[in-house]
Design a protein around this motif. Structure first.
Motif, PDB file in Angstrom:
ATOM      1  N   UNK A   6      12.380  -1.178 -10.117  1.00 31.20           N
ATOM      2  CA  UNK A   6      13.663  -0.665  -9.643  1.00 31.20           C
ATOM      3  C   UNK A   6      14.196  -1.461  -8.458  1.00 31.20           C
ATOM      4  N   UNK A   7      13.320  -1.776  -7.502  1.00 27.28           N
ATOM      5  CA  UNK A   7      13.712  -2.580  -6.342  1.00 27.28           C
ATOM      6  C   UNK A   7      14.190  -3.953  -6.799  1.00 27.28           C
ATOM      7  N   UNK A   8      13.463  -4.558  -7.723  1.00 28.03           N
ATOM      8  CA  UNK A   8      13.828  -5.876  -8.214  1.00 28.03           C
ATOM      9  C   UNK A   8      15.186  -5.850  -8.909  1.00 28.03           C
ATOM     10  N   UNK A   9      15.419  -4.865  -9.747  1.00 26.77           N
ATOM     11  CA  UNK A   9      16.697  -4.762 -10.463  1.00 26.77           C
ATOM     12  C   UNK A   9      17.849  -4.584  -9.480  1.00 26.77           C
ATOM     13  N   UNK A  10      17.667  -3.739  -8.488  1.00 29.16           N
ATOM     14  CA  UNK A  10      18.732  -3.516  -7.504  1.00 29.16           C
ATOM     15  C   UNK A  10      19.031  -4.792  -6.731  1.00 29.16           C
ATOM     16  N   UNK A  11      18.007  -5.495  -6.300  1.00 27.99           N
ATOM     17  CA  UNK A  11      18.233  -6.730  -5.560  1.00 27.99           C
ATOM     18  C   UNK A  11      18.889  -7.798  -6.436  1.00 27.99           C
ATOM     19  N   UNK A  12      18.499  -7.878  -7.700  1.00 27.08           N
ATOM     20  CA  UNK A  12      19.135  -8.839  -8.594  1.00 27.08           C
ATOM     21  C   UNK A  12      20.610  -8.515  -8.804  1.00 27.08           C
ATOM     22  N   UNK A  13      20.937  -7.246  -8.917  1.00 28.46           N
ATOM     23  CA  UNK A  13      22.341  -6.846  -9.073  1.00 28.46           C
ATOM     24  C   UNK A  13      23.142  -7.265  -7.842  1.00 28.46           C
ATOM     25  N   UNK A  14      22.593  -7.007  -6.658  1.00 28.44           N
ATOM     26  CA  UNK A  14      23.292  -7.383  -5.426  1.00 28.44           C
ATOM     27  C   UNK A  14      23.476  -8.895  -5.356  1.00 28.44           C
ATOM     28  N   UNK A  41      14.389  -8.412   3.145  1.00 26.43           N
ATOM     29  CA  UNK A  41      14.591  -7.049   2.668  1.00 26.43           C
ATOM     30  C   UNK A  41      13.804  -6.756   1.409  1.00 26.43           C
ATOM     31  N   UNK A  42      13.777  -7.705   0.497  1.00 23.38           N
ATOM     32  CA  UNK A  42      13.047  -7.532  -0.759  1.00 23.38           C
ATOM     33  C   UNK A  42      11.552  -7.374  -0.493  1.00 23.38           C
ATOM     34  N   UNK A  43      11.037  -8.222   0.377  1.00 23.72           N
ATOM     35  CA  UNK A  43       9.614  -8.145   0.709  1.00 23.72           C
ATOM     36  C   UNK A  43       9.260  -6.799   1.335  1.00 23.72           C
ATOM     37  N   UNK A  44      10.069  -6.367   2.299  1.00 22.15           N
ATOM     38  CA  UNK A  44       9.792  -5.081   2.942  1.00 22.15           C
ATOM     39  C   UNK A  44       9.903  -3.926   1.954  1.00 22.15           C
ATOM     40  N   UNK A  45      10.890  -3.979   1.068  1.00 21.93           N
ATOM     41  CA  UNK A  45      11.043  -2.912   0.082  1.00 21.93           C
ATOM     42  C   UNK A  45       9.900  -2.902  -0.927  1.00 21.93           C
ATOM     43  N   UNK A  46       9.408  -4.061  -1.311  1.00 24.77           N
ATOM     44  CA  UNK A  46       8.252  -4.097  -2.212  1.00 24.77           C
ATOM     45  C   UNK A  46       7.015  -3.516  -1.531  1.00 24.77           C
ATOM     46  N   UNK A  47       6.837  -3.828  -0.266  1.00 27.41           N
ATOM     47  CA  UNK A  47       5.696  -3.268   0.460  1.00 27.41           C
ATOM     48  C   UNK A  47       5.788  -1.747   0.512  1.00 27.41           C
ATOM     49  N   UNK A  48       6.983  -1.228   0.740  1.00 22.41           N
ATOM     50  CA  UNK A  48       7.166   0.225   0.747  1.00 22.41           C
ATOM     51  C   UNK A  48       6.914   0.791  -0.648  1.00 22.41           C
ATOM     52  N   UNK A  49       7.379   0.085  -1.686  1.00 23.41           N
ATOM     53  CA  UNK A  49       7.196   0.556  -3.061  1.00 23.41           C
ATOM     54  C   UNK A  49       5.716   0.638  -3.434  1.00 23.41           C
ATOM     55  N   UNK A  50       4.906  -0.247  -2.856  1.00 20.61           N
ATOM     56  CA  UNK A  50       3.475  -0.243  -3.142  1.00 20.61           C
ATOM     57  C   UNK A  50       2.675   0.543  -2.102  1.00 20.61           C
ATOM     58  N   UNK A  51       3.359   1.353  -1.294  1.00 18.65           N
ATOM     59  CA  UNK A  51       2.726   2.219  -0.289  1.00 18.65           C
ATOM     60  C   UNK A  51       1.878   1.465   0.725  1.00 18.65           C
ATOM     61  N   UNK A  52       2.326   0.294   1.118  1.00 18.82           N
ATOM     62  CA  UNK A  52       1.647  -0.457   2.170  1.00 18.82           C
ATOM     63  C   UNK A  52       2.236   0.001   3.499  1.00 18.82           C
ATOM     64  N   UNK A  53       1.372   0.309   4.446  1.00 25.21           N
ATOM     65  CA  UNK A  53       1.856   0.735   5.751  1.00 25.21           C
ATOM     66  C   UNK A  53       2.475  -0.455   6.471  1.00 25.21           C
ATOM     67  N   UNK A  54       3.675  -0.245   6.961  1.00 27.18           N
ATOM     68  CA  UNK A  54       4.382  -1.290   7.701  1.00 27.18           C
ATOM     69  C   UNK A  54       4.552  -0.794   9.126  1.00 27.18           C
ATOM     70  N   UNK A  55       3.972  -1.529  10.057  1.00 27.20           N
ATOM     71  CA  UNK A  55       4.085  -1.125  11.453  1.00 27.20           C
ATOM     72  C   UNK A  55       4.838  -2.190  12.234  1.00 27.20           C
ATOM     73  N   UNK A  56       5.644  -1.754  13.155  1.00 28.34           N
ATOM     74  CA  UNK A  56       6.374  -2.629  14.074  1.00 28.34           C
ATOM     75  C   UNK A  56       7.196  -3.690  13.345  1.00 28.34           C
ATOM     76  N   UNK A  57       7.972  -3.269  12.371  1.00 29.98           N
ATOM     77  CA  UNK A  57       8.800  -4.241  11.651  1.00 29.98           C
ATOM     78  C   UNK A  57       9.898  -4.800  12.545  1.00 29.98           C
ATOM     79  N   UNK A  58      10.292  -4.056  13.556  1.00 28.55           N
ATOM     80  CA  UNK A  58      11.333  -4.575  14.436  1.00 28.55           C
ATOM     81  C   UNK A  58      10.871  -5.821  15.175  1.00 28.55           C
ATOM     82  N   UNK A  59       9.600  -5.900  15.538  1.00 30.73           N
ATOM     83  CA  UNK A  59       9.087  -7.104  16.193  1.00 30.73           C
ATOM     84  C   UNK A  59       9.058  -8.274  15.216  1.00 30.73           C
ATOM     85  N   UNK A  60       8.703  -8.013  13.974  1.00 29.99           N
ATOM     86  CA  UNK A  60       8.713  -9.057  12.954  1.00 29.99           C
ATOM     87  C   UNK A  60      10.133  -9.559  12.724  1.00 29.99           C
TER      88      UNK A  60
END
Length: 74
Positions: A6-14, A41-60
């Protein structure tokens, strides 16, 4: 897995909606910036889709945006 699809399809449409107009107007800097931000954005959304904990993304994001800021200035 369905979330990632779903994330991939949405990003491809955009991408297919935005990039042709930028290419027609010959805005290469904007196309490059667009793809950099889409990749982040795609990378971060894929990480969220796979339930990977993302900490301190603002610093990244700050770390990634500093070189772009130097290129375009304030």
């Amino acid at each position: 897995m369905l979330n990632a699809l779903g994330v991939t399809v949405i990003f491809l449409i955009v991408i297919f909606m935005e990039v042709p107009g930028l290419i027609k107007k010959k805005k290469t800097k904007e196309v490059v910036a667009f793809f950099i931000l889409v990749a982040i954005g795609y990378t971060l959304n894929l990480l969220v889709a796979f339930d990977v904990k993302i900490t301190a993304t603002n610093k990244l994001i700050e770390m990634l945006m500093k070189p772009i800021e130097k290129i375009w200035g304030k």
